[in-house]
Scaffold this motif. Sequence first.
Motif, PDB file in Angstrom:
ATOM      1  N   VAL A  13       0.796  -1.212   0.064  1.00 22.32           N
ATOM      2  CA  VAL A  13      -0.025  -0.020  -0.013  1.00 22.32           C
ATOM      3  C   VAL A  13       0.839   1.392   0.209  1.00 22.32           C
ATOM      4  CG1 VAL A  13      -1.679   1.262   1.174  1.00 22.32           C
ATOM      5  CG2 VAL A  13      -1.927  -1.227   1.143  1.00 22.32           C
ATOM      6  N   ARG A  14       1.771   1.232   0.893  1.00 18.74           N
ATOM      7  CA  ARG A  14       2.774   2.297   0.862  1.00 18.74           C
ATOM      8  C   ARG A  14       3.422   2.484  -0.397  1.00 18.74           C
ATOM      9  NH1 ARG A  14       3.602   1.194   6.617  1.00 18.74           N
ATOM     10  NH2 ARG A  14       4.592  -0.780   6.083  1.00 18.74           N
ATOM     11  N   HIS A  15       3.985   1.520  -1.244  1.00 11.31           N
ATOM     12  CA  HIS A  15       4.475   1.488  -2.423  1.00 11.31           C
ATOM     13  C   HIS A  15       3.556   2.214  -3.452  1.00 11.31           C
ATOM     14  CE1 HIS A  15       6.494  -0.115  -6.025  1.00 11.31           C
ATOM     15  NE2 HIS A  15       5.387  -0.332  -6.437  1.00 11.31           N
ATOM     16  N   ASN A  16       2.461   1.655  -3.517  1.00 10.94           N
ATOM     17  CA  ASN A  16       1.429   2.075  -4.384  1.00 10.94           C
ATOM     18  C   ASN A  16       0.967   3.503  -4.391  1.00 10.94           C
ATOM     19  OD1 ASN A  16       1.209  -0.586  -5.561  1.00 10.94           O
ATOM     20  ND2 ASN A  16      -0.430  -1.022  -4.137  1.00 10.94           N
ATOM     21  N   ALA A  17       0.725   3.948  -2.902  1.00  7.06           N
ATOM     22  CA  ALA A  17       0.675   5.476  -2.547  1.00  7.06           C
ATOM     23  C   ALA A  17       1.725   6.101  -3.262  1.00  7.06           C
ATOM     24  CB  ALA A  17       0.274   5.556  -1.156  1.00  7.06           C
ATOM     25  N   ALA A  18       3.210   5.779  -2.951  1.00  5.21           N
ATOM     26  CA  ALA A  18       3.978   6.666  -3.464  1.00  5.21           C
ATOM     27  C   ALA A  18       4.135   6.727  -4.772  1.00  5.21           C
ATOM     28  CB  ALA A  18       5.338   6.042  -2.769  1.00  5.21           C
ATOM     29  N   LEU A  19       3.915   5.475  -5.638  1.00  3.02           N
ATOM     30  CA  LEU A  19       3.971   5.572  -7.039  1.00  3.02           C
ATOM     31  C   LEU A  19       2.767   6.449  -7.748  1.00  3.02           C
ATOM     32  CD1 LEU A  19       5.480   3.375  -8.726  1.00  3.02           C
ATOM     33  CD2 LEU A  19       3.318   2.457  -9.362  1.00  3.02           C
ATOM     34  N   LEU A  20       1.613   6.465  -7.104  1.00  6.60           N
ATOM     35  CA  LEU A  20       0.620   7.388  -7.594  1.00  6.60           C
ATOM     36  C   LEU A  20       0.655   8.810  -7.129  1.00  6.60           C
ATOM     37  CD1 LEU A  20      -2.352   4.719  -6.313  1.00  6.60           C
ATOM     38  CD2 LEU A  20      -2.123   5.560  -8.776  1.00  6.60           C
ATOM     39  N   ARG A  21       1.310   8.988  -6.175  1.00  8.53           N
ATOM     40  CA  ARG A  21       1.586  10.431  -5.659  1.00  8.53           C
ATOM     41  C   ARG A  21       2.653  11.106  -6.776  1.00  8.53           C
ATOM     42  NH1 ARG A  21       3.049  14.572  -2.081  1.00  8.53           N
ATOM     43  NH2 ARG A  21       3.276  15.969  -3.958  1.00  8.53           N
ATOM     44  N   GLU A  22       3.672  10.261  -7.189  1.00  9.36           N
ATOM     45  CA  GLU A  22       4.586  10.743  -7.940  1.00  9.36           C
ATOM     46  C   GLU A  22       4.019  10.847  -9.222  1.00  9.36           C
ATOM     47  OE1 GLU A  22       8.058  10.832  -7.414  1.00  9.36           O
ATOM     48  OE2 GLU A  22       8.326  11.267  -9.496  1.00  9.36           O
ATOM     49  N   ALA A  23       3.313   9.794  -9.760  1.00  4.42           N
ATOM     50  CA  ALA A  23       2.673   9.970 -10.979  1.00  4.42           C
ATOM     51  C   ALA A  23       1.800  11.271 -11.039  1.00  4.42           C
ATOM     52  CB  ALA A  23       1.981   8.817 -11.435  1.00  4.42           C
ATOM     53  N   ARG A  47      -3.219   4.679   7.248  1.00  6.28           N
ATOM     54  CA  ARG A  47      -1.994   4.989   7.769  1.00  6.28           C
ATOM     55  C   ARG A  47      -1.027   4.623   6.671  1.00  6.28           C
ATOM     56  NH1 ARG A  47      -3.528   2.545  12.681  1.00  6.28           N
ATOM     57  NH2 ARG A  47      -4.565   4.134  14.089  1.00  6.28           N
ATOM     58  N   ALA A  48      -1.002   3.651   6.255  1.00  2.13           N
ATOM     59  CA  ALA A  48       0.265   3.210   5.229  1.00  2.13           C
ATOM     60  C   ALA A  48       0.146   4.281   4.088  1.00  2.13           C
ATOM     61  CB  ALA A  48      -0.180   1.737   4.857  1.00  2.13           C
ATOM     62  N   VAL A 215      -6.060  13.714  -6.828  1.00  2.00           N
ATOM     63  CA  VAL A 215      -6.597  12.370  -7.419  1.00  2.00           C
ATOM     64  C   VAL A 215      -7.196  11.577  -6.358  1.00  2.00           C
ATOM     65  CG1 VAL A 215      -5.399  12.578  -9.505  1.00  2.00           C
ATOM     66  CG2 VAL A 215      -4.359  11.416  -7.311  1.00  2.00           C
ATOM     67  N   ARG A 216      -8.269  11.023  -6.606  1.00  2.00           N
ATOM     68  CA  ARG A 216      -8.890  10.132  -5.772  1.00  2.00           C
ATOM     69  C   ARG A 216      -8.813   8.425  -6.012  1.00  2.00           C
ATOM     70  NH1 ARG A 216     -13.114  13.495  -7.540  1.00  2.00           N
ATOM     71  NH2 ARG A 216     -14.251  11.446  -8.301  1.00  2.00           N
ATOM     72  N   CYS A 217      -7.792   8.164  -5.425  1.00  2.00           N
ATOM     73  CA  CYS A 217      -7.475   6.736  -5.741  1.00  2.00           C
ATOM     74  C   CYS A 217      -7.853   5.631  -4.806  1.00  2.00           C
ATOM     75  CB  CYS A 217      -6.002   6.696  -5.919  1.00  2.00           C
ATOM     76  SG  CYS A 217      -5.340   7.837  -7.516  1.00  2.00           S
ATOM     77  N   GLY A 218      -8.569   4.617  -5.247  1.00  2.00           N
ATOM     78  CA  GLY A 218      -8.976   3.660  -4.406  1.00  2.00           C
ATOM     79  C   GLY A 218      -8.056   2.355  -5.039  1.00  2.00           C
ATOM     80  N   ILE A 219      -8.852   1.723  -5.899  1.00  2.00           N
ATOM     81  CA  ILE A 219      -8.326   0.513  -6.431  1.00  2.00           C
ATOM     82  C   ILE A 219      -6.813   0.100  -6.632  1.00  2.00           C
ATOM     83  CG2 ILE A 219      -9.005   0.724  -8.957  1.00  2.00           C
ATOM     84  CD1 ILE A 219      -9.987  -2.224  -6.489  1.00  2.00           C
ATOM     85  N   ALA A 220      -6.251   1.294  -7.233  1.00  2.00           N
ATOM     86  CA  ALA A 220      -4.947   1.460  -7.482  1.00  2.00           C
ATOM     87  C   ALA A 220      -4.006   1.398  -6.240  1.00  2.00           C
ATOM     88  CB  ALA A 220      -4.701   2.366  -8.467  1.00  2.00           C
ATOM     89  N   LEU A 221      -4.444   1.889  -5.408  1.00  2.00           N
ATOM     90  CA  LEU A 221      -3.699   1.957  -3.849  1.00  2.00           C
ATOM     91  C   LEU A 221      -3.710   0.547  -3.271  1.00  2.00           C
ATOM     92  CD1 LEU A 221      -2.864   4.159  -1.868  1.00  2.00           C
ATOM     93  CD2 LEU A 221      -5.162   3.729  -0.935  1.00  2.00           C
TER      94      LEU A 221
END
Length: 370
Positions: A13-23, A47-48, A215-221
């Motif tokens: 989850v942390r990894h995906n959040a960082a990826l989405l944040r960056e993108a 939290r993650a 951006v409101r991300c659910g599933i990708a997170l």
Amino acid sequence: MRPAWAEVDLDAVRHNAALLREAASPAALCAVVKADGYGHGAAPVARAALEGGATWLAVALAAEGGELRDVGIDAPILVLAEPSPPEMDAVVRHRLRCAVYTEAGIDALAEAAVGAEPVHVHLKIDTGMHRVGAPLEDLVPLAERIAGHPSLVLEGLWTHCAVADEPDNELNVLQQERFEVAVGALADAGLRPPMLHMANSAGAIVHPSMRYDLVRCGIALYGIAPSSELAATGAADGLRPAMALKARVSHVKVVPRGDGVSYGWHRLMTEDTVVATVPLGYADGVRRRLSIAGGQVLIGGRRRDLAGVVTMDQLSVDCGRDEVAIGEEVVLIGAQGDERITAEEVAALLGTIGYEIVCGIGPRVPRAYL
Ligand SMILES: *Cc1c(COP(=O)(O)O)cnc(C)c1O
């Protein structure tokens, strides 16, 4: 603990959040953790995601926002649908931000907020999803109504896409044109709020122009592609699935050739067959039709067919002639050895989407956080 559990990889989850944040940068990332974090557990996931770079959270219900506040989460939380008037007290009490799109909703929230800190609202316009949101012609009057309530602050204007997961669908262009018209109308009226947002996961990943401020991300997170069409473009490739569904073999027997297994004996064994029983069933969210649909599980690093129909609390696995021991790990979603079964794969067999698979894993299944 019951020998059946859902493993949630918070690093993923942390990894995906960082990826989405960056993108999506410079747009901020809002982690959508409604429906108990799509079945993953709202508070740990929130939290993650915040650790990974999300700065906002979103939920469907005021009560879900309250649960996050109760465990000490302080980030801005947006309620994605206008709560009913009796729920407005909870919005105020838990310092939530809130979608609004009706006069009655605006007035009820304003009334509930009298004497408290002003509540930040996000006015939603319907640009084509036709689920909730105000029509364009109501937009300026609603914004004026908000401006007329000292207990409310208009912070955002936003909308939601119907087909963002179909990258080439022209409706995306039409919805964004309508959104731009709405932004212009509020600007002309001197009421343009500081934040605009439109994109869900798919929008954030494949429609850069939709990113605006948030951006409101659910599933990708959660590391699941919004659609197979989007997955096929490779755009979701760096995401890591956060959920695994596992159990331990609870019973093993040899079913003689000619006999069937489970209710209905839907399939007869063509040879003497080792059948493993697994203590998960449709009451846990493993759908009954999975056996008919060609569902498989992993035992001993190999794919195995289901031997019969899934029952409420247990399912049966065809292990052929292999030796299987009680206590061996069974993977319904996730990796084992070199094999992996994804939520998307299970969804495709059942004619649904990955969202429904992870949200469907029931509260009876304990969550184990990695
Ligand atoms: C659920 C939801 C999202 C998140 O959608 P994903 O496709 O899971 O990223 C975003 N916005 C709204 C309004 C939603 O209801």
